[in-house]
Design a protein around this motif. Structure first.
Motif, mmCIF file in Angstrom:
data_model
loop_
_atom_site.group_PDB
_atom_site.id
_atom_site.type_symbol
_atom_site.label_atom_id
_atom_site.label_comp_id
_atom_site.label_asym_id
_atom_site.label_seq_id
_atom_site.Cartn_x
_atom_site.Cartn_y
_atom_site.Cartn_z
ATOM 1 N N GLU A 1 38.948 51.140 38.114
ATOM 2 C CA GLU A 1 38.587 50.786 36.728
ATOM 3 C C GLU A 1 37.230 50.087 36.690
ATOM 4 O OE1 GLU A 1 39.913 51.838 34.032
ATOM 5 O OE2 GLU A 1 41.703 52.724 34.946
ATOM 6 N N ARG A 2 36.966 49.226 37.676
ATOM 7 C CA ARG A 2 35.655 48.559 37.727
ATOM 8 C C ARG A 2 34.538 49.577 37.910
ATOM 9 N NH1 ARG A 2 35.152 43.769 42.029
ATOM 10 N NH2 ARG A 2 32.969 43.859 41.421
ATOM 11 N N LEU A 3 34.801 50.571 38.752
ATOM 12 C CA LEU A 3 33.780 51.595 39.028
ATOM 13 C C LEU A 3 33.503 52.426 37.774
ATOM 14 C CD1 LEU A 3 35.111 52.626 42.548
ATOM 15 C CD2 LEU A 3 32.940 51.429 42.088
ATOM 16 N N ILE A 4 34.562 52.733 37.025
ATOM 17 C CA ILE A 4 34.393 53.519 35.791
ATOM 18 C C ILE A 4 33.611 52.709 34.765
ATOM 19 C CG2 ILE A 4 35.632 54.593 33.845
ATOM 20 C CD1 ILE A 4 37.911 55.223 35.915
ATOM 21 N N GLU A 5 33.907 51.416 34.717
ATOM 22 C CA GLU A 5 33.220 50.542 33.764
ATOM 23 C C GLU A 5 31.717 50.446 34.055
ATOM 24 O OE1 GLU A 5 34.250 46.119 33.004
ATOM 25 O OE2 GLU A 5 36.057 47.312 32.653
ATOM 26 N N ARG A 6 31.367 50.434 35.347
ATOM 27 C CA ARG A 6 29.939 50.291 35.652
ATOM 28 C C ARG A 6 29.167 51.601 35.525
ATOM 29 N NH1 ARG A 6 29.078 47.684 41.205
ATOM 30 N NH2 ARG A 6 27.389 49.157 41.424
ATOM 31 N N ASP A 7 29.879 52.734 35.471
ATOM 32 C CA ASP A 7 29.175 54.026 35.428
ATOM 33 C C ASP A 7 29.987 55.025 34.581
ATOM 34 O OD1 ASP A 7 27.328 55.915 36.060
ATOM 35 O OD2 ASP A 7 27.804 56.038 38.203
ATOM 36 N N PRO A 8 30.232 54.692 33.302
ATOM 37 C CA PRO A 8 31.187 55.483 32.495
ATOM 38 C C PRO A 8 30.771 56.946 32.306
ATOM 39 C CG PRO A 8 30.063 53.847 31.126
ATOM 40 C CD PRO A 8 29.670 53.568 32.531
ATOM 41 N N ASP A 9 29.473 57.228 32.314
ATOM 42 C CA ASP A 9 29.024 58.600 32.042
ATOM 43 C C ASP A 9 29.316 59.550 33.204
ATOM 44 O OD1 ASP A 9 28.158 57.668 29.678
ATOM 45 O OD2 ASP A 9 26.036 57.525 30.250
ATOM 46 N N ARG A 10 29.474 58.983 34.389
ATOM 47 C CA ARG A 10 29.728 59.849 35.556
ATOM 48 C C ARG A 10 31.196 60.284 35.630
ATOM 49 N NH1 ARG A 10 31.050 58.562 41.023
ATOM 50 N NH2 ARG A 10 30.416 56.371 40.849
ATOM 51 N N PHE A 11 32.101 59.480 35.076
ATOM 52 C CA PHE A 11 33.530 59.731 35.255
ATOM 53 C C PHE A 11 34.164 60.494 34.091
ATOM 54 C CE2 PHE A 11 32.898 56.225 38.190
ATOM 55 C CZ PHE A 11 33.807 56.474 39.208
ATOM 56 N N VAL A 12 35.105 61.379 34.420
ATOM 57 C CA VAL A 12 36.022 61.943 33.422
ATOM 58 C C VAL A 12 37.419 61.566 33.877
ATOM 59 C CG1 VAL A 12 37.011 64.063 32.466
ATOM 60 C CG2 VAL A 12 34.530 63.840 32.704
ATOM 61 N N ARG A 13 38.150 60.890 33.004
ATOM 62 C CA ARG A 13 39.497 60.453 33.346
ATOM 63 C C ARG A 13 40.504 61.515 32.916
ATOM 64 N NH1 ARG A 13 41.526 55.057 33.435
ATOM 65 N NH2 ARG A 13 39.638 54.293 32.423
ATOM 66 N N VAL A 14 41.396 61.873 33.834
ATOM 67 C CA VAL A 14 42.447 62.851 33.509
ATOM 68 C C VAL A 14 43.792 62.180 33.744
ATOM 69 C CG1 VAL A 14 43.503 65.025 34.285
ATOM 70 C CG2 VAL A 14 41.017 64.869 34.036
ATOM 71 N N ASP A 15 44.691 62.317 32.803
ATOM 72 C CA ASP A 15 46.028 61.728 32.913
ATOM 73 C C ASP A 15 46.846 62.540 33.930
ATOM 74 O OD1 ASP A 15 48.566 60.777 32.647
ATOM 75 O OD2 ASP A 15 48.768 61.240 30.512
ATOM 76 N N ALA A 16 47.109 61.918 35.090
ATOM 77 C CA ALA A 16 47.778 62.639 36.181
ATOM 78 C C ALA A 16 49.297 62.672 36.024
ATOM 79 C CB ALA A 16 47.390 62.007 37.518
ATOM 80 N N MET A 17 49.827 62.108 34.912
ATOM 81 C CA MET A 17 51.266 62.200 34.636
ATOM 82 C C MET A 17 51.617 63.542 33.983
ATOM 83 S SD MET A 17 53.131 59.754 35.641
ATOM 84 C CE MET A 17 54.564 59.426 34.611
ATOM 85 N N GLN A 18 50.603 64.265 33.544
ATOM 86 C CA GLN A 18 50.855 65.582 32.927
ATOM 87 C C GLN A 18 51.374 66.563 33.985
ATOM 88 O OE1 GLN A 18 47.438 66.717 30.055
ATOM 89 N NE2 GLN A 18 46.448 65.562 31.675
#
Ligand SMILES: Nc1ncnc2c1ncn2[C@@H]1O[C@H](COP(=O)(O)OP(=O)(O)O)[C@@H](O)[C@H]1O
Ligand SMILES: Cc1cn([C@H]2C[C@H](O)[C@@H](COP(=O)(O)OP(=O)(O)O)O2)c(=O)[nH]c1=O
Length: 201
Positions: free
Chosen positions: A163-180
């Protein structure tokens, strides 16, 4: 273009990475830890050693990464290939960041930043990182660990680091819900990948 798949153990990265090989037959599919070099062998020896020194382990993973970059990733990127890696440097930032946080033998002020700084002079930042987001308990269950409670506790701090990594570089990450379902996870990953590939053309 460099695309990486990240997430907790059991989040479904390898399942997705294997399915993507049919869809992108010309891409270079690779992984960390590597499974075709003695550096990767050394990493797996360390993973199996409960008494491994956490800092020594960080440098083994990082040595494997340096070799992976020069031997596989850089030549593929120079050829203009799409490179898809199952785990990459964010795994080190998140996992070794968490391991070093609780390591009694080493007292680093901010382990995650320390690991990021080590990579900074030589590593390549991915163009896109797909993060398969899963709660630590489900991750530990899916990964089939022997001590699920202990593993889930560790994975919770790894997840905080992601979460810290996503916060510092939000444009690089795409979050996918792995419970699907696996099919829905694959669809979401493919959408993100297709979009990034067409934007890079
Ligand atoms: N979307 C999903 N829903 C339920 N189980 C899954 C899903 N994706 C993968 N699995 C199962 O979870 C386990 C771990 O998957 P895997 O792809 O090896 O994860 P990872 O590479 O992230 O550790 C495997 O048994 C796999 O069949
Ligand atoms: C690449 C990498 C992996 N790891 C860990 C994550 C896994 O627990 C273990 C092996 O990785 P991997 O074989 O990808 O496991 P999984 O498919 O279950 O996700 O190594 C690190 O701690 N640091 C790293 O830099």
């Amino acid at each position: 273009m460099l695309v990486t798949l990240e997430g907790l153990d059991g989040s479904g990265k390898t399942t997705v990475w294997e399915a993507l090989q049919e869809r992108y037959p010309d891409a270079e599919f690779t992984r960390e830890p590597t499974n075709d070099s003695w550096y990767g062998d050394a990493v797996y020896r360390s993973i199996e050693d409960d008494d491994a020194d956490p800092l020594a382990e960080l440098f083994l993973y990082t040595a494997d990464h340096a070799d992976h970059l020069s031997r596989v990733i850089e030549p593929a990127l120079e050829r203009g290939d799409l490179v898809i890696s199952d785990r990459y440097s964010d795994s080190r930032f998140a996992y070794q960041g968490a391991t070093l946080e609780t390591a009694e033998e080493h007292d680093l002020a901010d382990p995650l930043e320390y690991v990021v700084d080590i990579h900074e002079p030589f590593s390549i930042t991915p163009d896109l990182t797909i993060y398969l987001d899963l709660d630590p308990e489900t991750a530990a269950t899916r990964a089939g660990t022997t001590n699920k409670f202990e593993r889930a506790e560790y994975l919770a701090s790894v997840r905080d680091n992601y979460e810290r990594l996503i916060e510092r570089d939000p444009d690089r990450f795409v979050r996918v819900d792995a419970m699907q379902s696996p099919a829905d996870v694959l669809d979401a990953v493919t959408d993100a990948l297709d979009e990034a590939v067409s934007a890079s053309r």
